[in-house]
Design an enzyme around this catalytic site. Structure first.
Site, PDB file in Angstrom:
ATOM      1  N   ASP B  51       1.414   5.405 -10.073  1.00 11.48           N
ATOM      2  CA  ASP B  51       0.598   5.287  -8.866  1.00 11.48           C
ATOM      3  C   ASP B  51      -0.430   4.171  -9.040  1.00 11.48           C
ATOM      4  O   ASP B  51      -0.560   3.268  -8.205  1.00 11.48           O
ATOM      5  CB  ASP B  51      -0.079   6.647  -8.624  1.00 11.48           C
ATOM      6  CG  ASP B  51      -1.100   6.604  -7.509  1.00 11.48           C
ATOM      7  OD1 ASP B  51      -0.777   6.069  -6.426  1.00 11.48           O
ATOM      8  OD2 ASP B  51      -2.223   7.091  -7.709  1.00 11.48           O
ATOM      9  N   GLU B 123       7.317   5.918  -8.254  1.00  7.54           N
ATOM     10  CA  GLU B 123       6.099   5.739  -9.045  1.00  7.54           C
ATOM     11  C   GLU B 123       6.349   6.029 -10.519  1.00  7.54           C
ATOM     12  O   GLU B 123       5.850   5.323 -11.396  1.00  7.54           O
ATOM     13  CB  GLU B 123       4.975   6.642  -8.514  1.00  7.54           C
ATOM     14  CG  GLU B 123       4.482   6.221  -7.132  1.00  7.54           C
ATOM     15  CD  GLU B 123       3.377   7.107  -6.585  1.00  7.54           C
ATOM     16  OE1 GLU B 123       2.607   6.635  -5.738  1.00  7.54           O
ATOM     17  OE2 GLU B 123       3.284   8.286  -6.991  1.00  7.54           O
TER      18      GLU B 123
END
Lengths: 231, 231
Positions: B51, B123
Site C-alpha cells: 500500500d 498491493e
C-alpha cells in the site's frame, strides 16, 4: 549565521547535491511573493512527496522490525508514527523551525512555531532528501532522530489503548470493563506510583503502573489488548 | 501448469530471489488453514507494505513527470491512481487472479474475481517485489503495466471533475453552473457524437466532446476546472 546546509551537515551529516531542493523544502509561499527576485518554489510539492516517503519508510521499518506483527498492529503503529503531532515534534527537535523562510505576516502571527507548518516542513525536508539521495538516505536520517523514539515509547502516547480494548472486547456484545487502582505509593510526593488493573466482567485481564492513574490505566489496557488480540 | 514465478518472468521479466515472498503475496489465509503442512504466511503483511509502496512510487512518478503541477493537482491524480478499482483492474490485466491460493470456501463463493481481494493481491505483489528487489524494480514493473494507463486517460474516469469544478467555483459563494449540448451528431447510430459547454453565470467556461453527453460534460468540466484552478 550558518546556512541551512551547514547546519544540516553538522547535525545529521547530510550534504545535498541539489541545494535548490534543500532551500525549497524550507520556503513558505509568501516569502517568495515578498522576494520575487529569488525565484524557485515553495515547499508544497516536496511536502506532497515527503508524505508518501514517510509512509513507506515507516511501513518498511515496522515490517522488518516486527516480523510477527499482524497487518492490524502494523497499521496501528504506522498511524501513530506518521501524523502531525509526531512530525511537528521531530521538526522542532531537528531545529527545522529555525530554517523556515517565512513571509513577514506569517512571522508576525507566530507561524514559525505552529504545528501545522512544522509538520509540512518535516515532510518537505524528507521529500527533498529522498529526491536528492534516495530512500536509504531518508532511512539513515530517521535512524538518527525518529526511529530511536520507538524504543523510548514516544509513539505509544498516540495510541488510545483504552478505546481499542473496549472496541475489541465489545465486538461481540456488551461487556463490563472496569479499571481499579490495586496499589498506590504516595510516600514520596515527587514520585507517586500507581498500579491499575483492568477487569472484564469481573476477571482481571491486565495491569500496568506509572506515575499517574491515567498512565497506569493506559498501560493496563495495552497489556490486556495485547492478550485479547487474535493471534 | 506454469508456476507463478514462470508466469511472472514470462509476462514481466521479473525473477524473485526469495520465492517464499512471491508465494506469500498470492496466499489467502484460509488456504493456509487447509494446508497447514505448507506453513508460511498469508498476503496481509505484504499488502500493508505494498500500500505504501504504491503511494510513494506513484507520488514520485507524478512529482517528476509534472514539474508544473501544484500540490493539489498532484494529490488529486494520486488519489485517482491509488485506489481499489484501479488496482483490481490491473491485477486482472496482470493475470494475478489466476495465481491466488484460495481457501475452498472462498473459491466457491467467487472470491477469486472479487475486486476487494484483487486489490489486496495487487498491493501484496508490489510489497513483495519492493522487499525482494527495491523501489527501482517496482518502478520498472509499473512502467510496463500501470503508468502507460496515464497517457491512455484511464485514471481520468476516477476524477469527478464536475463535482470538483462546482466546489472550486462555489468556494466564495453560490454561482449558476449549467451544462448545455451545443452540438450533436447522431447520423451514425454506432458513433453518436456530442459537444457540451459548461456555462458559469451565463459565461462559457469550457467545452468537451464525446460519444455520450455524460462523457462530454465531464471533459468540459475538466477543461473549465483547469482554467479556473489558481496557478
Amino acid at each position: 549565521m550558518a546556512s541551512i546546509q551547514e547546519s544540516i551537515k553538522k547535525d545529521f551529516g547530510i550534504e545535498f547535491s541539489d541545494q535548490k531542493l534543500l532551500l525549497e523544502a524550507f520556503t513558505q509561499g509568501n516569502y517568495l511573493n515578498e522576494h520575487p527576485e529569488e525565484g524557485g518554489r515553495d515547499y508544497q510539492r516536496l511536502e506532497f512527496l515527503g508524505d508518501s516517503v514517510m509512509q513507506l519508510i515507516v511501513a518498511d521499518y515496522l515490517f522488518t522490525r516486527y516480523p510477527d506483527w499482524e497487518e492490524g498492529q502494523l497499521t496501528e503503529m504506522r498511524i501513530a508514527m506518521v501524523q502531525s503531532k509526531s512530525f511537528s515534534h521531530f521538526a522542532r527537535l531537528a531545529h527545522f523551525d529555525r530554517y523556515i523562510r517565512l513571509g513577514k505576516g506569517e512571522e508576525l502571527s507566530g507561524a514559525r512555531n505552529r504545528d501545522g507548518l512544522l509538520e509540512d516542513i518535516w515532510e518537505a525536508f524528507v521529500g527533498a532528501l529522498y529526491k536528492d539521495q534516495g530512500a536509504k538516505a531518508v532511512f539513515d536520517f530517521l535512524n538518527q532522530i525518529f526511529f530511536p523514539a520507538v524504543d523510548a515509547g514516544f509513539f505509544e502516547e498516540f495510541i488510545d489503548y483504552k478505546s481499542k480494548l473496549q472496541e475489541l472486547l465489545q465486538r461481540d456484545g456488551s461487556v463490563d470493563i472496569e479499571y481499579k487502582v490495586v496499589k498506590e505509593d504516595l510516600s514520596d510526593a515527587q514520585k507517586p506510583h500507581f498500579e491499575v488493573a483492568v477487569f472484564v466482567d469481573g476477571q482481571p485481564l491486565g495491569s500496568g503502573s506509572g506515575r499517574s492513574i491515567k498512565i497506569a490505566e493506559k498501560k493496563a489496557a495495552k497489556v490486556a489488548y495485547g492478550d485479547v488480540l487474535p493471534k
